[in-house]
Design a protein around this motif. Structure first.
Motif, PDB file in Angstrom:
ATOM      1  N   LEU A 123       0.927  -1.059   0.082  1.00 44.66           N
ATOM      2  CA  LEU A 123      -0.097   0.075  -0.017  1.00 44.66           C
ATOM      3  C   LEU A 123       0.999   1.381   0.114  1.00 44.66           C
ATOM      4  CD1 LEU A 123      -2.581   1.490   0.343  1.00 44.66           C
ATOM      5  CD2 LEU A 123      -2.501   1.160   2.595  1.00 44.66           C
ATOM      6  N   HIS A 124       0.725   2.022  -1.057  1.00 43.91           N
ATOM      7  CA  HIS A 124       1.558   3.164  -1.205  1.00 43.91           C
ATOM      8  C   HIS A 124       0.693   4.332  -0.979  1.00 43.91           C
ATOM      9  CE1 HIS A 124       5.032   1.314  -3.541  1.00 43.91           C
ATOM     10  NE2 HIS A 124       3.966   0.493  -3.511  1.00 43.91           N
ATOM     11  N   SER A 125       0.857   5.097   0.389  1.00 40.94           N
ATOM     12  CA  SER A 125       0.076   5.965   0.891  1.00 40.94           C
ATOM     13  C   SER A 125       0.839   7.073   1.440  1.00 40.94           C
ATOM     14  CB  SER A 125      -1.008   5.566   1.771  1.00 40.94           C
ATOM     15  OG  SER A 125      -1.967   6.582   2.406  1.00 40.94           O
ATOM     16  N   GLN A 134       0.051  -4.486   2.717  1.00 37.86           N
ATOM     17  CA  GLN A 134      -1.389  -4.147   2.653  1.00 37.86           C
ATOM     18  C   GLN A 134      -2.116  -5.346   3.321  1.00 37.86           C
ATOM     19  OE1 GLN A 134      -3.510  -2.192  -0.989  1.00 37.86           O
ATOM     20  NE2 GLN A 134      -4.091  -4.170  -1.184  1.00 37.86           N
ATOM     21  N   SER A 146     -10.408   4.771   5.439  1.00 37.07           N
ATOM     22  CA  SER A 146      -9.974   4.048   4.140  1.00 37.07           C
ATOM     23  C   SER A 146      -9.808   4.991   2.885  1.00 37.07           C
ATOM     24  CB  SER A 146     -11.017   2.975   3.781  1.00 37.07           C
ATOM     25  OG  SER A 146     -11.113   1.905   4.812  1.00 37.07           O
ATOM     26  N   ARG A 148      -8.982   8.183   2.807  1.00 35.67           N
ATOM     27  CA  ARG A 148      -8.013   9.209   3.112  1.00 35.67           C
ATOM     28  C   ARG A 148      -6.615   8.307   2.758  1.00 35.67           C
ATOM     29  NH1 ARG A 148     -11.314  11.025   7.496  1.00 35.67           N
ATOM     30  NH2 ARG A 148     -10.179   9.630   9.052  1.00 35.67           N
ATOM     31  N   ILE A 149      -6.314   7.006   3.208  1.00 39.00           N
ATOM     32  CA  ILE A 149      -5.511   6.239   2.818  1.00 39.00           C
ATOM     33  C   ILE A 149      -5.379   5.854   1.318  1.00 39.00           C
ATOM     34  CG2 ILE A 149      -4.888   5.925   5.327  1.00 39.00           C
ATOM     35  CD1 ILE A 149      -5.776   2.869   4.483  1.00 39.00           C
ATOM     36  N   GLY A 150      -6.418   6.011   0.527  1.00 42.01           N
ATOM     37  CA  GLY A 150      -6.334   5.737  -0.770  1.00 42.01           C
ATOM     38  C   GLY A 150      -6.712   4.044  -0.803  1.00 42.01           C
ATOM     39  N   LEU A 151      -7.490   3.433  -0.011  1.00 41.36           N
ATOM     40  CA  LEU A 151      -8.090   2.333   0.088  1.00 41.36           C
ATOM     41  C   LEU A 151      -9.448   1.976   0.128  1.00 41.36           C
ATOM     42  CD1 LEU A 151      -6.228  -0.579  -0.354  1.00 41.36           C
ATOM     43  CD2 LEU A 151      -6.384  -0.799   2.105  1.00 41.36           C
ATOM     44  N   PRO A 310     -10.255   9.646  -2.718  1.00 46.32           N
ATOM     45  CA  PRO A 310      -9.540   9.976  -1.695  1.00 46.32           C
ATOM     46  C   PRO A 310      -9.044  11.545  -1.953  1.00 46.32           C
ATOM     47  CG  PRO A 310      -8.326   8.447  -2.889  1.00 46.32           C
ATOM     48  CD  PRO A 310      -9.667   8.367  -3.391  1.00 46.32           C
TER      49      PRO A 310
END
Length: 559
Positions: A123-125, A134, A146, A148-151, A310
């Motif tokens: 997970l790239h955030s 991840q 979720s 906000r962290i792009g997931l 996001p």
């Protein structure tokens, strides 16, 4: 376990691994391997080196490496995709003269090599200050976090992940392996293509009643006191029930089943049974699988949820965009894997398609629809039946050709109007009142289940001996069929129509196929997911079998 040839490698053959430290914990340190041993070219491996003061049983670790080596290729490939299983023993000092560590007093077993976690499980955030594994623990938070962290992960994908995890754990149980510390920290996942899990820390699993390392529980995933420090099918059931509840209540610690019940009453009931204090009354993972399959198919075909975009500024609330009903905007996670050139199988498939279907249906369907031009002998006649083709009563899952100890998927309660086989479930509730509906659905479940589980010889037995799809008497034709089918996995089966034209039983089956790029329909050869409706012609001389599917009875849409 009988001794087999187990790969050992000395630590000095791993290159300057101390300069490639990836992480560590209470048991050991994990290093990247810049110079893998020559026996393992092309593999991306890491080395777990146990800390000097950590007690561990090297002979059990040896048994785990043996287990992987003894699996058939299909079973090994399935588990290699979903486990960071010990693959190679690493040692120092004297070269071992006996496979078992305990019989080499002058050799120090220091750890093992395993697969490296790839970018698809990362997970790239920027919100998380770098790259993280991840893990499913990220799903145990509210949707705004979720986003906000792009997931953002919708309910259909959550069900798909639980389904893959249930299948994986049940497969392990069939081999005498209990996960033990089954927690969201130890289950990574990917959403690229079909959602899939990856279990890490596999050396902490209990292998056929023995442990490499002492059993531990992740906080908030502890089993009842009477089962502490154990790892069994029942403790895995308990923790899977907790995980299923929390994946939907979006909490790290709540046991509230209301959000899961809003998705599926049956799933909530299974989760409630999993929390029973009596281990014998908890459901096996096999009971979860058909229910998860049905609910996943139902939810993913329902109206899609809003797409959460996001915001690059995490202090602001996420933007929610209502979907367009006719063209929902998918959440896209880009792949970093380069496109592969067309394989030999793909080129062959293009030829078969041109010869048989004149561009109407692509690679996947060509193995199911009218292929008489390719299956017939040189004189145009159909092939003769294989000797010893079994009757329907002998076509059961887990037969002698499986090479595996497949669990009985029908243990426990099965929903009405559903046919369950290993690795496939067919909903026939729409035609339940028609004669033969249950038998037809069961045949399709066994046929597609065998394909999904790579038991191709079993699947081929469900074709009529005079089928035009594949020449059953030709080793070359059977081999080509197997090659093509090895690229696909099929789900979400619904038997929606059943009738007769006087000669054949006509069965209309809807399902979703997931296949490699290059094996999709002729108009969309790079499709990796398609939703099919196929009307099959079935014979019933000795149990239902597939004769063919005429071209005008085949349609599809891209997922």
């Amino acid at each position: 376990m009988n001794d087999v040839r187990v790969p050992w490698t000395p630590a000095e053959h791993l290159g300057d691994y101390p300069a490639h430290r990836l992480g560590g914990g209470g048991q050991g340190i994990v290093y990247g391997v810049p110079d893998p041993h020559g026996k393992f070219p092309g593999q991306s491996l890491v080395y777990k080196e146990y800390l000097p003061d950590v007690p561990y049983d090297g002979d059990v670790l040896y048994d785990m490496v043996c287990f992987r080596q003894l699996l058939d290729p299909a079973g090994r490939a399935f588990l290699d995709d979903r486990l960071t299983w010990p693959m190679v023993l690493v040692y120092r000092d004297a070269t071992p003269t006996d496979p078992r560590p305990s019989r080499n007093p002058r050799t120090a077993l220091t750890g093992f090599l395993m697969r490296r976690v790839g970018p698809e499980h990362e997970l790239h955030s920027p919100v998380l200050n770098g790259v993280k594994q991840q893990a499913m623990e990220f799903l145990l938070n509210d949707d705004s976090y979720s986003a906000r962290i792009g997931l953002p992960v919708d309910d259909a994908r959550r069900l798909e992940l639980l389904l893959d995890l249930a299948r994986t754990v049940e497969r392990l149980h069939g081999h005498g392996v209990a996960v033990g510390d089954l927690s969201p920290k130890n289950v990574l996942f990917t959403l690229r293509g079909q959602a899939r899990c990856l279990l890490i820390d596999c050396d902490s699993m209990r292998f056929r009643g023995k442990d490499v390392l002492a059993q531990v529980d992740t906080p908030e995933f502890e089993v009842p006191a009477a089962e502490k420090a154990t790892a069994t099918v029942a403790t895995d059931s308990y923790k899977f029930g907790l995980l299923a509840a929390r994946v939907f209540n979006r909490s790290q610690e709540s046991k509230d089943l209301a959000p899961l019940r809003a998705v599926s009453t049956q799933l909530a009931n299974l989760a409630a049974r999993a929390q029973n204090q009596d281990p014998q009354r908890r459901p096996r993972l096999a009971e979860w699988i058909p229910v998860l399959e049905l609910e996943h198919g139902r939810v993913r075909h329902a109206t899609p949820p809003p797409v959460v975009t996001p915001d690059p500024n995490p202090s602001q609330s996420p933007t929610v965009t209502a979907p367009t009903p006719t063209a929902p905007t998918p959440v896209h996670i880009p792949s970093t894997r380069p496109r592969q050139p067309a394989s030999t199988g793909s080129r062959w498939f293009g030829w078969l398609l041109a010869a048989l279907l004149v561009g109407v249906v692509g690679g996947y369907a060509a193995t199911h629809v009218d292929g008489s031009a390719g299956a017939a002998g040189s004189d145009g006649s159909s092939s003769s039946p294989l000797p010893g083709t079994p009757s329907e009563s002998t076509l059961t899952d887990g037969g002698s050709d499986t090479g595996e100890n497949s669990p009985d998927p029908t243990d426990g309660a099965t929903p009405s109007g559903v046919a369950v086989a290993s690795w496939a479930t067919v909903d026939y509730s729409q035609v339940a009142d028609e004669d033969g509906a249950e038998d037809v659905a069961r045949m399709f479940a066994r046929f597609f289940g065998a394909i999904n589980e790579h038991r191709y010889d079993t699947a081929l037995k469900y074709y009529d001996p005079d089928t035009g799809v594949v020449d059953l008497g030709s080793a070359s034709s059977r081999s080509k069929w197997k090659e093509v089918m090895s690229t696909t996995k099929d789900t979400d089966f619904v038997l929606g129509g059943l009738s007769s034209d006087g000669r054949y039983t006509l069965a209309t089956l809807g399902f979703t196929s997931h296949q490699d790029a290059g094996y999709g329909p002729a108009g969309s050869p790079d499709d990796t997911c398609d939703q099919w409706t196929i009307t099959y012609q079935l014979t019933d001389s000795d149990g239902y079998r597939i004769y063919k599917a005429p071209r005008d009875g085949v349609s599809y849409t891209s997922c």
